[in-house]
Each structure stands twice: as C-alpha cells, then as structure tokens.
Enzyme design. Structure first.
Site, PDB file in Angstrom:
ATOM      1  N   ASN A  85     -23.713  33.916 -14.727  1.00  0.00           N
ATOM      2  CA  ASN A  85     -22.974  34.740 -15.676  1.00  0.00           C
ATOM      3  C   ASN A  85     -23.521  36.153 -15.808  1.00  0.00           C
ATOM      4  OD1 ASN A  85     -21.238  35.232 -18.202  1.00  0.00           O
ATOM      5  ND2 ASN A  85     -23.307  35.438 -19.015  1.00  0.00           N
ATOM      6  N   TYR A 150     -18.612  47.611  -9.458  1.00  0.00           N
ATOM      7  CA  TYR A 150     -18.334  46.361 -10.168  1.00  0.00           C
ATOM      8  C   TYR A 150     -17.289  45.526  -9.433  1.00  0.00           C
ATOM      9  CZ  TYR A 150     -17.535  43.336 -14.257  1.00  0.00           C
ATOM     10  OH  TYR A 150     -17.420  42.264 -15.119  1.00  0.00           O
ATOM     11  N   LYS A 154     -17.634  41.701  -7.920  1.00  0.00           N
ATOM     12  CA  LYS A 154     -16.822  40.611  -8.451  1.00  0.00           C
ATOM     13  C   LYS A 154     -15.863  40.055  -7.403  1.00  0.00           C
ATOM     14  CE  LYS A 154     -18.799  40.537 -12.412  1.00  0.00           C
ATOM     15  NZ  LYS A 154     -19.680  39.404 -12.745  1.00  0.00           N
TER      16      LYS A 154
END
Length: 244
Positions: A85, A150, A154
């Site tokens: 996470n 980012y 991801k």
C-alpha cells in the site's frame, strides 16, 4: 475472515493503510505487521492492539526487509497476506519534473513493491498459499496531467501483478496477486488540497463524493480473503464511477 492469518501491510501509519490493518486485526488475524516510515504516526496508531506489530521501515531498504522476513519466518513460518500500500506523490508537469522527483516516486511506488514481493512471494509459494494485493490507481490505468512518475508506477504495478499471477502459480501453488485501483479518496494525502479542487474531484465522480479509506479497505479485504480464492491477476477499480 482472517482468523489465524499472518499479514503484512505497508504504508500502515494512516489513511488507507491504517484502515486495512485495523480491518485485518478486527477480523481475527493472528498477527498484522504494520510497516511505515512515519515513526511518530506509527507509534500511536495501534496502541493497545495486541495482534498488530508496528515496524518503522523504508521499503527501499532491502536489508531491513530481509531482517523482517527472517523474523516473521522464525515466529510464524509463513506470510498469508501481503498488501503493498505504501506510496508517495511528487507531482509536476513533465517539463518541470526534476530527476529527484521522478526517482523518489519510482523507488517507493514501484521498486518498493518489487522489494517486498520478491522477499515474501517465495514463502507463500513454499507454503502453497497466499494473497498479494497491491495498490494501483485509476491514474495507472487512465493517466493524469502532471503525474508522469506516479502513473508510471501505478501502471507498472498492474503489469507486475499480472505477471506474478502467472509466475507464482506456475507450479500449482495457490498464490494470488491482484490490484486495487482507487479513484479520489479522502486521506491525509488529499486533506490539504483547496476546497475548490476537492469540489472538482467530487463533481467528476458520478457517485458525487470522494471515497473513504473504508471503501478501499472493503475491496482489499475481499481480494485478500479466501472469498476471492479463484481471482488472480485482476484490477479492481474502486472509484465511484470516475473511470468507465
């Protein structure tokens, strides 16, 4: 649902990670290892919770990971659930993004996930069971302005997850790997944004609100549990209909 399970959750001091740890602990986990770099937040997050062990750790520190895994093996001989996470943002338009901003996000969000999974997946395969849930984002599936770094991470964890779903089960081990892709979620990462930006986020979401850590935890709980025993290599979007 998680009775007698040994779980590891990264980015666990606050927000979504904290909600996940609390859910696993309340569902009867034997032990939940809560990993985070934020020593101050972590020190008070789980006071009085007997089945949570707080571990101050940088997931880019491979030696620290090795030492933790050795300890978990010595204590329990297995890891049943890994939730990747932990993540950071360093947003900037591509022409303004510095190499340091790029490297920081790649190191934590992509290499950090690799580091933990590389250390733990062999234990799961040896024990013929395990569930790995990695936090992606709708930015990783559909992109976003000013988030090249980012989005790369991801999207990258989705690609790794699909490969892992095949690799970890190739000899018959019941080891699963899935992703959760949140949309706009109310967490410490978003609470300092201007109200007009938050209003725009809500307006873009068909269900008319931002998600909560509990919304995301519901999906993680399902994928991590035996209720999802025939689900692997998938991406579960939890975004209020933001990306359709």
């Amino acid at each position: 649902m998680f009775e007698n399970k040994v779980c590891i959750v990264t980015g666990a001091a606050q927000g979504i990670g904290k909600a996940i740890v609390e859910r696993f602990a309340s569902q009867g986990a034997l032990m939940v290892y809560a990993l985070d770099m934020n020593e101050q937040a972590l020190s008070t997050a789980y006071e009085g919770v007997n089945n949570v062990t707080s571990v101050v750790m940088n997931i880019c520190d491979r030696q620290a990971i090795s030492e933790l895994v050795e300890q978990v093996q010595a204590d329990y001989s297995r890891v049943d659930v890994l939730v990747n996470n932990a993540g950071i943002t360093r947003d900037a338009l591509i022409e303004k993004m510095t190499e340091d901003e790029w490297d920081a996000v790649i190191n934590v969000n992509l290499k950090g996930v690799f580091n933990l999974t590389q250390a733990i997946a062999p234990i799961m395969m040896e024990n013929n069971a395990g569930s790995i849930v990695t936090m992606s984002s709708v930015v990783g599936t559909d992109g976003n302005i000013g988030q090249s770094n980012y989005a790369a991470t991801k999207g990258g964890v989705i690609a790794m997850t699909k490969g892992w779903a095949k690799e970890f089960a190739r000899k018959g081990a019941q080891v699963r790997a899935n992703c959760v892709a949140p949309g706009f979620v109310a967490t410490p990462m978003t609470e300092n944004l201007p109200e007009k930006v938050l209003d725009l986020m809500r307006a873009k979401t068909p269900l008319g609100r931002m998600g909560t850590p509990e919304d995301i935890t519901n999906g993680v709980e399902f994928l991590a549990s035996d209720k999802a025993s025939f689900i692997t290599g998938q991406v579960l979007k939890i975004d209020g209909g933001l990306v359709l």
